[in-house]
Design a protein around this motif. Sequence first.
Motif, PDB file in Angstrom:
ATOM      1  N   UNK A  70      33.495 -22.672  28.669  1.00  0.00           N
ATOM      2  CA  UNK A  70      34.299 -22.360  29.852  1.00  0.00           C
ATOM      3  C   UNK A  70      33.618 -21.307  30.706  1.00  0.00           C
ATOM      4  N   UNK A  71      33.647 -21.495  32.028  1.00  0.00           N
ATOM      5  CA  UNK A  71      33.067 -20.510  32.930  1.00  0.00           C
ATOM      6  C   UNK A  71      31.572 -20.353  32.712  1.00  0.00           C
ATOM      7  N   UNK A  72      31.035 -19.200  33.118  1.00  0.00           N
ATOM      8  CA  UNK A  72      29.626 -18.914  32.858  1.00  0.00           C
ATOM      9  C   UNK A  72      29.436 -18.799  31.350  1.00  0.00           C
ATOM     10  N   UNK A  73      28.472 -19.527  30.821  1.00  0.00           N
ATOM     11  CA  UNK A  73      28.326 -19.548  29.367  1.00  0.00           C
ATOM     12  C   UNK A  73      26.875 -19.798  28.958  1.00  0.00           C
ATOM     13  N   UNK A  74      26.590 -19.417  27.715  1.00  0.00           N
ATOM     14  CA  UNK A  74      25.290 -19.630  27.097  1.00  0.00           C
ATOM     15  C   UNK A  74      25.429 -20.686  26.015  1.00  0.00           C
ATOM     16  N   UNK A  75      24.668 -21.755  26.136  1.00  0.00           N
ATOM     17  CA  UNK A  75      24.640 -22.773  25.085  1.00  0.00           C
ATOM     18  C   UNK A  75      23.782 -22.288  23.914  1.00  0.00           C
ATOM     19  N   UNK A  76      24.219 -22.616  22.697  1.00  0.00           N
ATOM     20  CA  UNK A  76      23.418 -22.350  21.514  1.00  0.00           C
ATOM     21  C   UNK A  76      22.628 -23.598  21.139  1.00  0.00           C
ATOM     22  N   UNK A  77      21.523 -23.462  20.418  1.00  0.00           N
ATOM     23  CA  UNK A  77      20.832 -24.644  19.897  1.00  0.00           C
ATOM     24  C   UNK A  77      21.769 -25.561  19.100  1.00  0.00           C
ATOM     25  N   UNK A  86      40.860 -27.146  27.427  1.00  0.00           N
ATOM     26  CA  UNK A  86      41.137 -26.386  28.649  1.00  0.00           C
ATOM     27  C   UNK A  86      41.591 -24.974  28.298  1.00  0.00           C
ATOM     28  N   UNK A  87      41.400 -24.064  29.231  1.00  0.00           N
ATOM     29  CA  UNK A  87      41.846 -22.686  29.034  1.00  0.00           C
ATOM     30  C   UNK A  87      43.365 -22.616  29.042  1.00  0.00           C
TER      31      UNK A  87
END
Length: 223
Positions: free
Chosen positions: A65-72, A39-40
């Motif tokens: 957390x929040x808007x995020x980009x997943x990595x491979x 958690x934040x």
Amino acid sequence: MTQPASPFAAAAAPARRLKLWDISPVVDERSDVFPGDTAYSQHVHFSLSPVCPVNVSRITLSPHTGAHADAPLHYASGASAIGAVDLQPYLGPCRVIHCLDSGPLVEPAHLAHALENLPARVLLRTARAASQSWASFTALSPATLALLASKNIALVGIDTPSVDPATSQHLPCHQLLLERGLRVLENLVLDDVPEGDYELIALPLKLMQADASPVRAILRELP
């Protein structure tokens, strides 16, 4: 003889300011994360005072957390960390498609109305009011992601915590992302964004060992 007009005789008209939509949720102690994830939290490290010229905080959070980009790396051991992926998919023309009231999964029929001349980035609005809650949300069916991949997209985004259901153990959509070399954005907020085409700007941090990165995702009106 008539003198040529000075190029400075009249000021150029100011360029029209393009409208922005902030499509990132607030990130704070109330931000929901996958059960058991980090958690934040935020703690004061240095405080402004007569002997200290600055405030500095220490933050702890999951990179999801929040808007995020997943990595491979998130769904394949030994795959690329988020800091190593190409930034091009996260910047450029995109289409927001409304798939409201789709139920538990967005199926191909829910977005068939908006697939003509598709740009390389697609953001799906599934909820009338976006929520980061893992308790209940709309995910993608593998058929929908396969359809989008067949349109040569580079990135898909969604206004829910995951492209796969919370209970999924095999993560078929994440595996399709890996197989097709697609990038993904999760936890977007598209509540106020009309369906249509925009410029997406949502760059991940250069975290060279991380399986994801928070992003400050925005849409910009096209000129």
